[in-house]
Structure formats: C-alpha cells, structure tokens
Scaffold this motif. Structure first.
Motif, PDB file in Angstrom:
ATOM      1  N   ALA A 132      -4.088 -12.240   6.800  1.00 10.32           N
ATOM      2  CA  ALA A 132      -2.307 -11.203   6.439  1.00 10.32           C
ATOM      3  C   ALA A 132      -2.659 -10.586   5.286  1.00 10.32           C
ATOM      4  O   ALA A 132      -2.760 -11.154   4.201  1.00 10.32           O
ATOM      5  CB  ALA A 132      -0.995 -12.556   6.329  1.00 10.32           C
ATOM      6  N   VAL A 133      -2.007  -9.166   5.080  1.00 15.17           N
ATOM      7  CA  VAL A 133      -2.039  -8.547   4.462  1.00 15.17           C
ATOM      8  C   VAL A 133      -0.656  -7.937   4.162  1.00 15.17           C
ATOM      9  O   VAL A 133      -0.243  -7.144   4.886  1.00 15.17           O
ATOM     10  CB  VAL A 133      -3.306  -7.518   4.106  1.00 15.17           C
ATOM     11  N   ARG A 134      -0.262  -7.519   3.127  1.00 15.14           N
ATOM     12  CA  ARG A 134       1.163  -7.369   3.371  1.00 15.14           C
ATOM     13  C   ARG A 134       1.639  -5.746   2.350  1.00 15.14           C
ATOM     14  O   ARG A 134       0.267  -6.532   0.910  1.00 15.14           O
ATOM     15  CB  ARG A 134       1.527  -8.254   3.556  1.00 15.14           C
ATOM     16  N   GLY A 135       1.821  -4.926   2.060  1.00 13.90           N
ATOM     17  CA  GLY A 135       2.713  -4.097   1.737  1.00 13.90           C
ATOM     18  C   GLY A 135       3.712  -2.909   1.807  1.00 13.90           C
ATOM     19  O   GLY A 135       3.902  -2.928   3.099  1.00 13.90           O
ATOM     20  N   LEU A 136       3.914  -2.364   1.147  1.00 13.07           N
ATOM     21  CA  LEU A 136       4.568  -1.170   0.895  1.00 13.07           C
ATOM     22  C   LEU A 136       3.763   0.413   1.065  1.00 13.07           C
ATOM     23  O   LEU A 136       2.857   0.488   0.400  1.00 13.07           O
ATOM     24  CB  LEU A 136       5.579  -1.217   0.215  1.00 13.07           C
ATOM     25  N   ARG A 137       3.704   1.064   2.246  1.00 12.43           N
ATOM     26  CA  ARG A 137       3.120   2.360   1.988  1.00 12.43           C
ATOM     27  C   ARG A 137       3.829   3.684   1.413  1.00 12.43           C
ATOM     28  O   ARG A 137       5.368   3.753   2.549  1.00 12.43           O
ATOM     29  CB  ARG A 137       2.744   2.795   3.789  1.00 12.43           C
ATOM     30  N   GLN A 138       3.578   4.416   1.161  1.00 13.75           N
ATOM     31  CA  GLN A 138       4.115   5.146   0.024  1.00 13.75           C
ATOM     32  C   GLN A 138       3.526   6.732   0.084  1.00 13.75           C
ATOM     33  O   GLN A 138       2.619   6.744  -0.304  1.00 13.75           O
ATOM     34  CB  GLN A 138       4.914   4.874  -1.034  1.00 13.75           C
ATOM     35  N   ARG A 139       4.511   7.704   0.450  1.00 14.85           N
ATOM     36  CA  ARG A 139       3.926   8.863  -0.397  1.00 14.85           C
ATOM     37  C   ARG A 139       3.891   9.109  -1.306  1.00 14.85           C
ATOM     38  O   ARG A 139       4.912   8.516  -2.301  1.00 14.85           O
ATOM     39  CB  ARG A 139       4.849   9.871   0.910  1.00 14.85           C
ATOM     40  N   GLU A 140       2.401  10.046  -1.473  1.00 19.49           N
ATOM     41  CA  GLU A 140       2.969  10.547  -3.281  1.00 19.49           C
ATOM     42  C   GLU A 140       3.800  11.296  -3.741  1.00 19.49           C
ATOM     43  O   GLU A 140       4.317  12.308  -2.519  1.00 19.49           O
ATOM     44  CB  GLU A 140       1.026  11.577  -3.441  1.00 19.49           C
ATOM     45  N   GLY A 141       4.023  10.931  -4.938  1.00 17.28           N
ATOM     46  CA  GLY A 141       5.628  11.699  -5.160  1.00 17.28           C
ATOM     47  C   GLY A 141       7.051  11.302  -4.598  1.00 17.28           C
ATOM     48  O   GLY A 141       8.045  11.797  -4.675  1.00 17.28           O
ATOM     49  N   ALA A 142       7.127  10.538  -3.171  1.00 15.22           N
ATOM     50  CA  ALA A 142       8.264  10.363  -2.370  1.00 15.22           C
ATOM     51  C   ALA A 142       8.671   9.085  -3.791  1.00 15.22           C
ATOM     52  O   ALA A 142       8.309   8.197  -3.631  1.00 15.22           O
ATOM     53  CB  ALA A 142       7.773   9.320  -0.869  1.00 15.22           C
ATOM     54  N   PRO A 143      10.483   9.364  -3.254  1.00 16.39           N
ATOM     55  CA  PRO A 143      10.686   8.216  -4.078  1.00 16.39           C
ATOM     56  C   PRO A 143      11.326   6.696  -3.667  1.00 16.39           C
ATOM     57  O   PRO A 143      11.822   5.993  -3.938  1.00 16.39           O
ATOM     58  CB  PRO A 143      12.103   8.897  -4.060  1.00 16.39           C
ATOM     59  N   THR A 144      11.123   7.080  -1.844  1.00 21.23           N
ATOM     60  CA  THR A 144      11.419   5.701  -1.741  1.00 21.23           C
ATOM     61  C   THR A 144       9.743   5.269  -0.139  1.00 21.23           C
ATOM     62  O   THR A 144       9.454   6.014  -0.518  1.00 21.23           O
ATOM     63  CB  THR A 144      12.449   5.615  -0.376  1.00 21.23           C
TER      64      THR A 144
END
Length: 249
Positions: A132-144
């Motif tokens: 199991a690999v878990r985490g957040l995906r976020q765009r560069e510079g995006a606040p959320t």
C-alpha cells in the motif's frame, strides 16, 4: 516530420500522437499490411517518451486500425465496413494518471493485509497481502491538493516500493519495464463518498464534504490484478468529461 513537444492542445500527448498517426493511416500513407515505424523512430519523430508512444499505439489498436505482436512490430490492418463509435475519456487528472504538473507526495509505504472493509473499497480478496502506497497529489503552486491517492500493488511487484520515492509519473509502467508484465486492461469505476474528518483535513475541506472516488484496476497479461488505484477527490475539484467520436471504417 516532427511534432513539437509543446503543442496548442489540452489533450494528453498520447492522444495527439494517435490522432496524427490515424490521419496518416486513413490518408493512405501507411496502407493495409504495412508496418508503422518502430517505437524508437516514433519517439524521435514526435519528441515524446516510449510510454507515450505505447499508449498511442494502444489507442490505435482499440480503434482497430493496427495490430501488434512482439517481435513483429505494428501492422496496419483492414478496417471493418460498419461505422463505429470510439470513446475518448479525459478527466482533469488524466485517465492514465500522467499527473502532469501534479506531484505525488508519499506519506506511507507498507505491506497491508486486505480486511473486509478494504476488500469492499478495492475489489481485492480478503486475507491477501498487498503493498500500500498512500499520499497526496498536488499541482505545483496550488494552495490545495488535487486528491488523496492510494496505490495497492500486487506483492509480486512489492520491490517497487524501493524506487517509488524517486519515481515521477504513473506506477504501472514500472511493472511493465522492471518485471516484463504488460498491462492489458484498466477498469475504472467512479463512486460517491463522504470525507472523514482525517481525510478532509488533509485535503483542506470540511469534514463530511462530498467526494468522488475513482478506482482503477490494472490487469496484467496473465489476467491477474497487478495494481489497484483509488483517487479520492473533493467533489468541487473533479470533473469527468467524455467525448464519443464516430470513426468511419
């Protein structure tokens, strides 16, 4: 002829390459029975990766324009006489998770035993062990964040856990490249969910916020499940678009 890596289109590169090749096939540049250029030649021509070319060729196979056999290359095949519909599916985050501009920040990697609750979410059998690999995906510079991502990888490929910290992009091509097991089928389901307080805090929304869970099941050439991916998106940050296009065969 070369295609610039920077193009005036929002579509994924593999779709742009597939459409360019399809136009040439339909236009007679590659007649029935002829071979398309090799993967390496197409990479050089279009200035894209081998992965992009493979996905473009997969699209052409889905459209029944070509057939591919290992060692024999890709051959243009006769087209059926009836009209047909083919489907382009492109979501904000890309169906095949190119995750362009969205960094995957891993929060945990461990072996888990599938219990009844996880079996219901993943479609996997209870009692089996998966990476199991878990985490957040976020765009560069995006606040959320874009979404919360969970990968469940067949324990046969659990050694991938050692390289994921340095890897960028989708995981399933690593299974193909490192283990020689082609991914032949990806099944996608989209369902509604309500965010728990913990997950809502990570995604920077209120607890109880409506969300969409996108579950993709990747099957390998031996029909075994190689990977299951679940992306959980706050409803306001997800859009799924679908275009049905007529193909005249």
């Amino acid at each position: 002829m070369r295609l610039s890596p920077v193009v005036a289109s929002d579509d994924p590169l593999y779709l742009q390459v597939a459409r360019a090749l399809k136009k040439e096939i339909v236009g007679g540049l590659y007649p029935v029975g002829s071979h398309l250029p090799t993967e390496s030649e197409l990479c050089e021509r279009f200035v894209v990766s081998h992965y992009t070319i493979r996905e473009a060729l997969r699209r052409l196979r889905d459209d029944r324009l070509v057939s591919s056999r290992q060692g024999a290359g890709t051959v243009v095949v006769p087209r059926p006489s009836a009209d047909a519909y083919a489907q382009d599916v492109v979501s904000i985050n890309d169906l095949l998770e190119f995750a362009t501009g969205a960094r995957f920040a891993i929060e945990s990697i461990d072996m888990v035993t599938i219990d009844a609750k996880l079996a219901a979410r993943t479609g996997l059998a209870s009692g089996q062990e998966w990476l199991a690999v878990r985490g957040l995906r976020q765009r560069e510079g995006a606040p959320t964040p874009v979404c919360w991502t969970e990968y469940y990888i067949n324990r046969e490929f659990a050694a991938l856990g050692k390289v994921l910290g340095r890897h960028v992009g989708p995981i399933f091509p690593l299974i193909e490249d490192l283990f020689g097991r082609s991914i032949l089928e990806v099944h996608q389901e989209i369902g509604a969910a309500v965010l728990s307080a913990t997950l809502a805090q990570s995604l920077k929304v209120d607890a109880g916020t409506a969300a969409l869970e996108v579950r993709r099941t990747y099957k390998s050439s031996d029909a075994e499940v190689a990977q299951v991916t679940i992306n959980t998106h706050p409803a306001s940050r997800f859009r799924h678009s679908m275009t049905m296009r007529r193909i005249r065969m």
